[in-house]
Design a protein around this motif. Structure first.
Motif, mmCIF file in Angstrom:
data_model
loop_
_atom_site.group_PDB
_atom_site.id
_atom_site.type_symbol
_atom_site.label_atom_id
_atom_site.label_comp_id
_atom_site.label_asym_id
_atom_site.label_seq_id
_atom_site.Cartn_x
_atom_site.Cartn_y
_atom_site.Cartn_z
ATOM 1 N N LYS A 99 0.865 -1.178 0.000
ATOM 2 C CA LYS A 99 0.000 0.000 0.000
ATOM 3 C C LYS A 99 0.897 1.223 0.000
ATOM 4 O O LYS A 99 1.702 1.414 0.893
ATOM 5 C CB LYS A 99 -0.925 -0.008 1.220
ATOM 6 C CG LYS A 99 -1.915 1.149 1.240
ATOM 7 C CD LYS A 99 -2.975 0.983 2.329
ATOM 8 C CE LYS A 99 -2.397 1.088 3.713
ATOM 9 N NZ LYS A 99 -3.451 1.056 4.763
ATOM 10 N N PHE A 100 0.726 2.057 -1.009
ATOM 11 C CA PHE A 100 1.641 3.175 -1.219
ATOM 12 C C PHE A 100 1.013 4.529 -0.913
ATOM 13 O O PHE A 100 1.601 5.563 -1.218
ATOM 14 C CB PHE A 100 2.165 3.145 -2.660
ATOM 15 C CG PHE A 100 2.871 1.859 -3.007
ATOM 16 C CD1 PHE A 100 3.928 1.414 -2.247
ATOM 17 C CD2 PHE A 100 2.460 1.089 -4.081
ATOM 18 C CE1 PHE A 100 4.585 0.231 -2.548
ATOM 19 C CE2 PHE A 100 3.110 -0.099 -4.403
ATOM 20 C CZ PHE A 100 4.178 -0.524 -3.627
ATOM 21 N N GLY A 101 -0.145 4.527 -0.303
ATOM 22 C CA GLY A 101 -0.758 5.796 0.075
ATOM 23 C C GLY A 101 -2.203 5.602 0.494
ATOM 24 O O GLY A 101 -2.867 4.659 0.067
ATOM 25 N N THR A 102 -2.685 6.487 1.365
ATOM 26 C CA THR A 102 -4.070 6.459 1.828
ATOM 27 C C THR A 102 -4.590 7.894 1.914
ATOM 28 O O THR A 102 -3.885 8.793 2.369
ATOM 29 C CB THR A 102 -4.196 5.800 3.213
ATOM 30 O OG1 THR A 102 -3.757 4.440 3.136
ATOM 31 C CG2 THR A 102 -5.644 5.816 3.698
ATOM 32 N N ASP A 117 -7.327 3.849 -0.638
ATOM 33 C CA ASP A 117 -5.974 3.305 -0.513
ATOM 34 C C ASP A 117 -5.386 3.082 -1.905
ATOM 35 O O ASP A 117 -6.086 2.664 -2.829
ATOM 36 C CB ASP A 117 -5.990 1.981 0.243
ATOM 37 C CG ASP A 117 -6.538 2.116 1.654
ATOM 38 O OD1 ASP A 117 -6.363 3.194 2.252
ATOM 39 O OD2 ASP A 117 -7.157 1.145 2.153
ATOM 40 N N GLN A 118 -4.103 3.337 -2.040
ATOM 41 C CA GLN A 118 -3.408 3.117 -3.307
ATOM 42 C C GLN A 118 -2.509 1.887 -3.178
ATOM 43 O O GLN A 118 -1.528 1.900 -2.436
ATOM 44 C CB GLN A 118 -2.574 4.352 -3.682
ATOM 45 C CG GLN A 118 -3.382 5.611 -3.923
ATOM 46 C CD GLN A 118 -4.252 5.517 -5.174
ATOM 47 O OE1 GLN A 118 -4.038 4.673 -6.050
ATOM 48 N NE2 GLN A 118 -5.231 6.421 -5.273
ATOM 49 N N TRP A 119 -2.888 0.831 -3.900
ATOM 50 C CA TRP A 119 -2.153 -0.430 -3.845
ATOM 51 C C TRP A 119 -1.446 -0.704 -5.168
ATOM 52 O O TRP A 119 -1.905 -0.303 -6.240
ATOM 53 C CB TRP A 119 -3.096 -1.590 -3.548
ATOM 54 C CG TRP A 119 -3.554 -1.660 -2.117
ATOM 55 C CD1 TRP A 119 -4.585 -0.971 -1.545
ATOM 56 C CD2 TRP A 119 -2.986 -2.461 -1.092
ATOM 57 N NE1 TRP A 119 -4.707 -1.294 -0.227
ATOM 58 C CE2 TRP A 119 -3.734 -2.212 0.096
ATOM 59 C CE3 TRP A 119 -1.927 -3.375 -1.032
ATOM 60 C CZ2 TRP A 119 -3.441 -2.835 1.299
ATOM 61 C CZ3 TRP A 119 -1.650 -4.008 0.172
ATOM 62 C CH2 TRP A 119 -2.398 -3.729 1.321
ATOM 63 N N GLY A 120 -0.334 -1.396 -5.073
ATOM 64 C CA GLY A 120 0.396 -1.791 -6.271
ATOM 65 C C GLY A 120 1.453 -2.826 -5.924
ATOM 66 O O GLY A 120 1.466 -3.388 -4.823
ATOM 67 N N TYR A 121 2.344 -3.063 -6.864
ATOM 68 C CA TYR A 121 3.419 -4.040 -6.671
ATOM 69 C C TYR A 121 4.773 -3.365 -6.846
ATOM 70 O O TYR A 121 4.942 -2.461 -7.682
ATOM 71 C CB TYR A 121 3.305 -5.181 -7.676
ATOM 72 C CG TYR A 121 2.210 -6.174 -7.357
ATOM 73 C CD1 TYR A 121 2.468 -7.317 -6.615
ATOM 74 C CD2 TYR A 121 0.907 -5.962 -7.809
ATOM 75 C CE1 TYR A 121 1.457 -8.237 -6.326
ATOM 76 C CE2 TYR A 121 -0.103 -6.871 -7.522
ATOM 77 C CZ TYR A 121 0.183 -8.009 -6.781
ATOM 78 O OH TYR A 121 -0.817 -8.903 -6.491
ATOM 79 N N SER A 122 5.715 -3.808 -6.062
ATOM 80 C CA SER A 122 7.115 -3.436 -6.229
ATOM 81 C C SER A 122 7.820 -4.592 -6.937
ATOM 82 O O SER A 122 7.717 -5.744 -6.505
ATOM 83 C CB SER A 122 7.761 -3.165 -4.873
ATOM 84 O OG SER A 122 9.147 -2.857 -5.021
ATOM 85 N N LEU A 123 8.508 -4.285 -8.033
ATOM 86 C CA LEU A 123 9.156 -5.313 -8.855
ATOM 87 C C LEU A 123 10.668 -5.108 -8.839
ATOM 88 O O LEU A 123 11.143 -3.974 -8.997
ATOM 89 C CB LEU A 123 8.659 -5.237 -10.299
ATOM 90 C CG LEU A 123 7.148 -5.239 -10.521
ATOM 91 C CD1 LEU A 123 6.843 -5.029 -11.994
ATOM 92 C CD2 LEU A 123 6.530 -6.535 -10.019
#
Length: 240
Positions: A99-102, A117-123
């Protein structure tokens, strides 16, 4: 001009031959800085070496710097147009969801607080090959599982899809690069104490969407090197 061997192979050179997948070989006459020439198949240009096969079938590497300036430039241009195919273990992937931000978005009559909420993936990609990897990109679909809310379980809103791509800078030998996918908005609706959802049998459980998974494809140029689907059962219900 008499064709001669440019360099004698040592045991060390033989031991250091690269076991790369063969490219489309190209017959060339190469000339070194002393004016000596050799006719050979050019198999690959990797880093600062050119891998060749002589007419007698012998395969070995030559330092690019030992060749004429014209040959060096010509071979580099040929290598850019004919990149070697990567093996499955030459580009490694690690990833994690985060989660990279709320953001608190709205508050309705003091009863419901909504969060985005801002969700994503770290690659993380690691170059295990014998070459610099350029034209590196990741294409992906993020899947968001939507919550229909208490009392609406018979209605399945399904998965929301977000498709995007990210380009990475050239990746040197034995180096790693880490970058993020785009983020997707996941909403949470939280009741204040003492409130319940109407028509939900007295439930006060938060309503929340969630980042369900990812379908990822990593390319080097036009070659698909990595394909990852998480969770794996997404492949049974979704299409690229």
């Amino acid at each position: 001009m008499k064709t001669t061997t440019l360099l004698r192979m040592s045991v060390g050179v033989i031991a250091g031959l690269l076991s790369l997948p063969a490219l489309r070989a190209e017959v060339r006459t190469l000339t070194d800085k002393q004016g000596r020439s050799i006719k050979a198949d050019v198999i690959a240009v990797t880093g600062e070496q050119v891998k060749i096969k002589r007419e007698d079938g012998q395969v070995f590497n030559l330092p690019l710097a030992s060749l004429s300036e014209d040959d060096q430039q010509s071979l580099k241009a040929w290598a850019a147009a004919n990149p070697p195919k990567l093996g499955a273990d030459e580009l490694l992937l690690q990833f994690s969801r985060g989660k990279f931000g709320t953001e608190k978005e709205v508050q309705s009559e003091g009863a419901v607080t909504a969060y985005k909420d801002q969700w994503g993936y770290s690659l993380t990609l690691t170059n295990k090959s014998k070459q610099v990897l350029s034209d590196l990109r990741a294409e992906y679909i993020l899947f968001v599982k939507q919550d229909a809310g208490p009392g609406n379980k018979e209605k399945d809103p399904g998965l929301r899809r977000v498709k995007s791509s990210t380009k990475a800078a050239p990746l040197p030998l034995h180096a790693s690069t880490t970058f993020r996918t785009d983020t997707v908005a996941s909403y949470r609706y939280v009741l204040q104490p003492g409130w319940v959802w109407g028509g939900a049998g007295g439930s006060s459980k938060p309503i929340r969407d969630s980042l369900h998974g990812m379908w990822l494809r990593v390319y080097v140029g036009d070659q698909l090197v990595i394909e990852k689907i998480t969770p794996e059962d997404l492949a049974k219900t979704e299409k690229w």
